[in-house]
Design a protein around this motif. Structure first.
Motif, short mmCIF file in Angstrom:
data_model
loop_
_atom_site.label_atom_id
_atom_site.label_comp_id
_atom_site.label_asym_id
_atom_site.label_seq_id
_atom_site.Cartn_x
_atom_site.Cartn_y
_atom_site.Cartn_z
N GLY A 108 14.82 0.93 -2.68
CA GLY A 108 14.73 1.66 -2.13
C GLY A 108 13.93 1.57 -1.21
O GLY A 108 13.65 2.40 -0.33
N VAL A 109 13.96 0.71 -0.33
CA VAL A 109 13.69 0.31 0.86
C VAL A 109 14.57 -0.79 2.01
O VAL A 109 15.89 -1.23 1.46
CB VAL A 109 12.14 -1.19 0.32
CG1 VAL A 109 11.37 -1.98 1.99
CG2 VAL A 109 10.77 -0.55 -0.22
N LYS A 110 14.32 -0.32 3.28
CA LYS A 110 14.94 -0.73 4.45
C LYS A 110 13.99 -1.79 4.93
O LYS A 110 12.20 -1.06 5.16
CB LYS A 110 15.01 0.40 4.84
CG LYS A 110 16.63 0.85 4.10
CD LYS A 110 17.79 1.50 5.21
CE LYS A 110 18.73 2.16 4.57
NZ LYS A 110 20.09 3.55 5.00
N PRO A 111 14.03 -2.41 6.21
CA PRO A 111 13.04 -3.05 7.06
C PRO A 111 12.97 -2.19 8.03
O PRO A 111 13.28 -1.03 7.95
CB PRO A 111 14.53 -3.89 8.11
CG PRO A 111 15.79 -4.15 7.72
CD PRO A 111 15.68 -3.36 6.48
N GLY A 112 10.97 -2.05 7.52
CA GLY A 112 10.55 -1.02 8.78
C GLY A 112 8.86 -1.35 8.73
O GLY A 112 8.26 -2.23 7.86
N ILE A 113 7.79 -0.75 8.93
CA ILE A 113 7.09 -0.70 9.01
C ILE A 113 6.20 1.10 8.47
O ILE A 113 6.24 2.15 8.68
CB ILE A 113 5.94 -1.27 10.59
CG1 ILE A 113 6.19 -2.15 11.28
CG2 ILE A 113 4.96 -0.47 10.11
CD1 ILE A 113 5.81 -2.39 12.37
N ASN A 114 4.93 1.01 6.89
CA ASN A 114 4.36 1.52 6.74
C ASN A 114 3.70 2.14 6.73
O ASN A 114 2.49 0.73 7.27
CB ASN A 114 5.12 1.46 5.01
CG ASN A 114 6.70 1.46 5.18
OD1 ASN A 114 7.19 2.98 4.57
ND2 ASN A 114 7.20 0.39 4.10
N LEU A 115 2.59 2.77 7.77
CA LEU A 115 1.84 3.58 7.72
C LEU A 115 1.08 4.69 7.16
O LEU A 115 1.34 5.76 7.24
CB LEU A 115 1.15 3.54 9.47
CG LEU A 115 2.12 2.56 10.25
CD1 LEU A 115 3.19 2.99 10.78
CD2 LEU A 115 1.41 2.87 11.36
N PRO A 116 -0.06 4.29 6.09
CA PRO A 116 -0.84 5.32 5.52
C PRO A 116 -1.24 5.82 6.68
O PRO A 116 -1.47 5.97 7.44
CB PRO A 116 -2.06 4.27 4.91
CG PRO A 116 -1.72 2.75 5.08
CD PRO A 116 -1.38 2.66 6.17
N ILE A 117 -1.41 6.90 6.58
CA ILE A 117 -1.54 8.80 7.03
C ILE A 117 -2.42 9.47 6.10
O ILE A 117 -2.74 9.24 5.24
CB ILE A 117 -0.78 9.74 7.48
CG1 ILE A 117 -0.04 9.93 6.42
CG2 ILE A 117 0.30 8.39 8.81
CD1 ILE A 117 1.59 11.02 6.56
N SER A 118 -3.98 9.40 7.43
CA SER A 118 -5.15 10.21 6.55
C SER A 118 -5.56 11.80 7.24
O SER A 118 -4.85 11.84 8.64
CB SER A 118 -5.57 9.20 6.66
OG SER A 118 -5.96 8.23 6.26
N PHE A 119 -6.24 12.69 6.87
CA PHE A 119 -6.29 13.56 7.06
C PHE A 119 -8.09 14.46 6.67
O PHE A 119 -7.65 14.03 4.89
CB PHE A 119 -5.39 14.92 7.03
CG PHE A 119 -6.02 16.26 7.30
CD1 PHE A 119 -5.55 16.43 8.50
CD2 PHE A 119 -6.31 17.63 6.88
CE1 PHE A 119 -6.45 16.91 9.14
CE2 PHE A 119 -6.88 18.51 7.20
CZ PHE A 119 -6.28 18.60 8.02
N GLN A 120 -8.52 14.21 7.04
CA GLN A 120 -10.03 14.94 6.52
C GLN A 120 -10.47 13.65 5.86
O GLN A 120 -11.15 13.60 4.76
CB GLN A 120 -9.83 16.22 5.96
CG GLN A 120 -10.13 17.07 7.08
CD GLN A 120 -9.56 18.56 6.57
OE1 GLN A 120 -9.84 18.50 5.80
NE2 GLN A 120 -9.60 19.21 6.54
N GLU A 121 -10.37 12.50 6.32
CA GLU A 121 -11.17 11.19 5.53
C GLU A 121 -10.00 10.98 3.78
O GLU A 121 -10.46 10.74 2.50
CB GLU A 121 -12.11 11.33 5.06
CG GLU A 121 -13.06 10.62 6.30
CD GLU A 121 -14.65 11.08 7.04
OE1 GLU A 121 -15.71 11.07 5.50
OE2 GLU A 121 -14.98 10.86 7.66
N GLN A 122 -8.65 11.58 3.50
CA GLN A 122 -8.31 11.48 2.47
C GLN A 122 -6.54 10.69 2.69
O GLN A 122 -6.25 11.13 3.81
CB GLN A 122 -8.31 13.38 2.20
CG GLN A 122 -8.89 14.05 1.94
CD GLN A 122 -8.85 15.25 0.82
OE1 GLN A 122 -7.28 15.40 0.20
NE2 GLN A 122 -8.67 15.69 1.51
N LEU A 123 -6.61 10.47 2.25
CA LEU A 123 -5.44 9.01 2.18
C LEU A 123 -4.27 10.19 1.71
O LEU A 123 -4.25 10.74 0.34
CB LEU A 123 -5.43 7.87 1.61
CG LEU A 123 -3.95 7.14 1.68
CD1 LEU A 123 -4.04 6.79 2.94
CD2 LEU A 123 -4.18 5.92 0.82
#
Length: 251
Positions: free
Chosen positions: A78-93
């Motif tokens: 289920g993966v294609k080439p690319g960049i995956n960035l974790p996103i946070s809100f109020q210090e929560q992932l």
């Protein structure tokens, strides 16, 4: 009424779709948003929604940016080439933002798109909180009018909203002819944003109840001193189909 609003899922599907739509109107690459489990919840390629993204799972597990080139993508599900960035809100992932494309091509956009996504999440969260606060303020007025003013839930609600229950107030009932939804919305906005510390709700379709703060002098209230301000209110709402205003004593 329950006061402790628990919202662990800040990254709702509607918010995720907004992120995809807004970011893809700026960059030419497909954008995916994955939830805290690595499941795609919004994508520039709708057929990928609900799929588990192994790159996102890795980004969440290790809380780091995961770059995937064509060779690596062919080995993952289920993966294609690319960049995956974790996103946070109020210090929560809370999820992962993915940009599809060869990492060397999309790397320049990654942090900018992530920042845009986190701003959208913050904006949506503030709007939701504003709606909750509005409901609580209306519920507070209803309890003040109809119930025991010393109830535990009432004090909790007032504390949550920062409302001083010791503040002397008068009750104003404003009756309107045949208001429409725009009129009602503009009236609510007027009392919530243009005048300070007024509590307002509707008891009927055409009846607005306002708890108006007043100032006492030597422990007494002079209604004559309020007439000028009441006339100002009347002027503001006459265009909204004003019928009459009823003002009670202070409590």
């Amino acid at each position: 009424i329950k006061m402790n609003i628990i919202r662990s899922n800040y990254l709702k599907d509607t918010t995720a779709r907004q992120i995809v739509q807004r970011t893809m109107s700026i960059i030419q690459y497909s954008v995916n948003v994955m939830d805290e489990h690595g499941i795609i919840i919004a994508s520039g390629e709708p057929s990928r929604v609900h799929q588990r993204h192994e790159g996102a799972v890795l980004a969440l597990t290790e809380n780091r940016i995961v770059e995937i080139d064509s060779a690596t993508a062919s080995q993952l599900k289920g993966v294609k080439p690319g960049i995956n960035l974790p996103i946070s809100f109020q210090e929560q992932l809370i999820g992962v933002l993915g940009i599809s494309g060869e990492p060397s091509e999309v790397r320049a956009y990654a942090e900018l798109v992530k920042m845009a996504a986190e701003l959208i999440i913050e904006q949506m969260s503030l709007l939701e909180q504003k709606q909750w606060d509005k409901r609580y303020r209306e519920e507070l007025v209803n309890q003040l009018i109809l119930q025991d003013i010393h109830s535990t839930s009432l004090n909790s609600m007032a504390s949550y909203l920062g409302v001083n229950l010791q503040q002397p107030r008068v009750v104003m009932i404003i009756e309107l002819h045949q208001p429409d939804s725009e009129v009602l919305r503009s009236l609510i906005d007027y009392f919530e944003y243009s005048v300070r510390d007024h509590l307002v709700t509707f008891t009927h379709f055409n009846e607005l109840v306002v708890l108006k703060p007043i100032t006492l002098k030597q422990a007494s209230w002079d209604p004559q001193q309020e007439l000028a301000e009441l006339q100002r209110f009347k002027g503001q709402i006459e265009s909204a189909g004003f019928l009459r205003m009823i003002v009670g004593g202070y409590f």
